[in-house]
Design a protein around this motif. Structure first.
Motif, PDB file in Angstrom:
ATOM      1  N   ALA A   1      -5.117  -3.111   1.632  1.00 23.36           N
ATOM      2  CA  ALA A   1      -4.802  -2.533   2.949  1.00 23.36           C
ATOM      3  C   ALA A   1      -6.064  -2.050   3.644  1.00 23.36           C
ATOM      4  O   ALA A   1      -6.176  -2.116   4.871  1.00 23.36           O
ATOM      5  CB  ALA A   1      -3.815  -1.386   2.788  1.00 23.36           C
ATOM      6  N   GLY A   2      -7.017  -1.566   2.870  1.00 23.41           N
ATOM      7  CA  GLY A   2      -8.233  -1.008   3.450  1.00 23.41           C
ATOM      8  C   GLY A   2      -9.290  -2.025   3.815  1.00 23.41           C
ATOM      9  O   GLY A   2     -10.217  -1.721   4.575  1.00 23.41           O
TER      10      GLY A   2
ATOM     11  N   ARG B   1      -9.798   3.812   3.488  1.00 22.99           N
ATOM     12  CA  ARG B   1     -11.137   3.656   4.052  1.00 22.99           C
ATOM     13  C   ARG B   1     -11.862   5.002   4.117  1.00 22.99           C
ATOM     14  O   ARG B   1     -13.083   5.064   3.874  1.00 22.99           O
ATOM     15  CB  ARG B   1     -11.046   3.007   5.434  1.00 22.99           C
ATOM     16  CG  ARG B   1     -10.640   1.540   5.355  1.00 22.99           C
ATOM     17  CD  ARG B   1     -10.346   0.960   6.724  1.00 22.99           C
ATOM     18  NE  ARG B   1     -11.527   0.774   7.533  1.00 22.99           N
ATOM     19  CZ  ARG B   1     -12.228  -0.359   7.602  1.00 22.99           C
ATOM     20  NH1 ARG B   1     -11.871  -1.413   6.886  1.00 22.99           N
ATOM     21  NH2 ARG B   1     -13.285  -0.441   8.387  1.00 22.99           N
TER      22      ARG B   1
ATOM     23  N   ARG C   1      -4.267 -10.891   3.976  1.00 17.51           N
ATOM     24  CA  ARG C   1      -5.714 -10.832   4.154  1.00 17.51           C
ATOM     25  C   ARG C   1      -6.310 -12.237   4.099  1.00 17.51           C
ATOM     26  O   ARG C   1      -5.929 -13.043   3.254  1.00 17.51           O
ATOM     27  CB  ARG C   1      -6.361  -9.963   3.069  1.00 17.51           C
ATOM     28  CG  ARG C   1      -6.007  -8.488   3.191  1.00 17.51           C
ATOM     29  CD  ARG C   1      -6.587  -7.893   4.467  1.00 17.51           C
ATOM     30  NE  ARG C   1      -6.167  -6.518   4.703  1.00 17.51           N
ATOM     31  CZ  ARG C   1      -5.126  -6.169   5.450  1.00 17.51           C
ATOM     32  NH1 ARG C   1      -4.376  -7.105   6.020  1.00 17.51           N
ATOM     33  NH2 ARG C   1      -4.829  -4.899   5.636  1.00 17.51           N
TER      34      ARG C   1
ATOM     35  N   ASP D   1     -10.786  -5.981   5.124  1.00 17.32           N
ATOM     36  CA  ASP D   1     -10.562  -6.954   6.192  1.00 17.32           C
ATOM     37  C   ASP D   1     -10.603  -8.388   5.691  1.00 17.32           C
ATOM     38  O   ASP D   1      -9.986  -9.274   6.295  1.00 17.32           O
ATOM     39  CB  ASP D   1     -11.623  -6.777   7.284  1.00 17.32           C
ATOM     40  CG  ASP D   1     -11.584  -5.385   7.890  1.00 17.32           C
ATOM     41  OD1 ASP D   1     -10.638  -5.106   8.653  1.00 17.32           O
ATOM     42  OD2 ASP D   1     -12.473  -4.569   7.572  1.00 17.32           O
TER      43      ASP D   1
ATOM     44  N   ASP E   1      -3.543  -0.763  -2.180  1.00 16.22           N
ATOM     45  CA  ASP E   1      -4.260   0.122  -1.268  1.00 16.22           C
ATOM     46  C   ASP E   1      -5.615  -0.464  -0.883  1.00 16.22           C
ATOM     47  O   ASP E   1      -6.025  -0.396   0.290  1.00 16.22           O
ATOM     48  CB  ASP E   1      -4.453   1.494  -1.910  1.00 16.22           C
ATOM     49  CG  ASP E   1      -3.161   2.287  -1.996  1.00 16.22           C
ATOM     50  OD1 ASP E   1      -2.284   2.093  -1.132  1.00 16.22           O
ATOM     51  OD2 ASP E   1      -3.014   3.096  -2.932  1.00 16.22           O
TER      52      ASP E   1
ATOM     53  N   SER F   1       0.833  -1.196   0.000  1.00 16.98           N
ATOM     54  CA  SER F   1       0.000   0.000   0.000  1.00 16.98           C
ATOM     55  C   SER F   1       0.873   1.254   0.000  1.00 16.98           C
ATOM     56  O   SER F   1       1.879   1.333   0.716  1.00 16.98           O
ATOM     57  CB  SER F   1      -0.903   0.014   1.234  1.00 16.98           C
ATOM     58  OG  SER F   1      -1.630   1.222   1.309  1.00 16.98           O
TER      59      SER F   1
ATOM     60  N   ARG G   1      -4.073   2.161   5.286  1.00 12.13           N
ATOM     61  CA  ARG G   1      -5.438   1.700   5.532  1.00 12.13           C
ATOM     62  C   ARG G   1      -6.416   2.842   5.813  1.00 12.13           C
ATOM     63  O   ARG G   1      -7.495   2.913   5.214  1.00 12.13           O
ATOM     64  CB  ARG G   1      -5.404   0.723   6.707  1.00 12.13           C
ATOM     65  CG  ARG G   1      -6.769   0.186   7.132  1.00 12.13           C
ATOM     66  CD  ARG G   1      -6.585  -0.793   8.294  1.00 12.13           C
ATOM     67  NE  ARG G   1      -7.848  -1.240   8.840  1.00 12.13           N
ATOM     68  CZ  ARG G   1      -8.546  -2.275   8.378  1.00 12.13           C
ATOM     69  NH1 ARG G   1      -8.104  -2.948   7.339  1.00 12.13           N
ATOM     70  NH2 ARG G   1      -9.684  -2.641   8.944  1.00 12.13           N
TER      71      ARG G   1
END
Length: 233
Positions: A135-136, A53, A161, A138, A132, A45, A49
């Protein structure tokens, strides 16, 4: 003709592809399985995060599920929409980001708009910032009906992830059920909804599955190993 008569050897990127080639008449002795490599730097990323988001409107306590795929029938996005609709009816739907484009985008957006999941699913279109997005999020989901390997899911594992995938093609071999992710039958809305609900409600399980992903990629899908195998062949 190409894989049989005109080549001395054929590389299959997964055991499932090797089986398909053999079923099509290619001499099994000419088929060599060399998995596609995953480059972990591709999923790093650049923004972090929180910034991702915030851009996409996810609250700090939202559980975000990401799918990166071509919006075509074989990727099973309609199954994901139905699963999220089922969860929303129970008041337990996660936030879902769908990144990608394709022939079925209009149909999927219309189905989503007409469902209870309309406020939970966001279509992002084609994106070049996969690192990215990972990273954002879940959880990563790939509900394909057919898949040669499923590189998008491997990239999600490389990014740490947990993944939820259909047990088809190369995904069934690459994702270790209960260790790096969860496998569900293709096209099974109820099974997909149940697994997503479990991960939404179990942060510890998400963390444990996510930790194992990079190890699996290093064990099985490293670039050096892929290159060496091709050179030997």
């Amino acid at each position: 003709a190409v894989y049989g008569a005109f080549t001395a050897a054929t590389v299959a990127i997964s055991p499932a592809v090797a089986t398909c080639l053999a079923g099509g008449g290619v001499d099994p002795q000419r088929i060599h399985v060399i998995p596609e490599a995953v480059d972990p730097t591709r999923v790093e990323s650049t923004r972090g995060r929180a910034a991702v988001r915030a851009e996409l409107g996810a609250a700090p306590d939202d559980v975000v599920v990401l799918c990166v795929a071509a919006l075509v029938h074989r990727k099973g996005l309609d199954v994901l929409v139905d699963a999220v609709t089922h969860l929303q009816a129970q008041g337990a739907a996660p936030v879902v980001w769908i990144a990608g484009d394709g022939a079925d985008r209009g149909k999927l957006e219309a189905a989503c708009a007409a469902s209870r999941a309309a406020g939970r699913i966001r279509f992002l279109g084609r994106r070049d910032d996969v690192g990215d997005l990972l990273a954002g999020c879940d959880v990563f989901v790939l509900p394909s009906r057919r898949e040669g390997l499923g590189v998008a899911a491997l990239e999600a594992m490389a990014a740490g992830r947990p993944v939820v995938c259909s047990a088809v093609g190369g995904l069934a071999d690459s994702v270790v059920h209960g260790r790096t992710g969860m496998l569900v039958p293709p096209g099974d809305v109820a099974a997909l909804a149940a697994v997503l609900a479990r991960l939404v409600n179990d942060a510890g399980l998400r963390a444990s599955l996510g930790r194992e992903g990079p190890r699996r990629i290093a064990e099985r899908f490293a670039a050096d190993a892929m290159i060496d195998a091709h050179v030997r062949l």
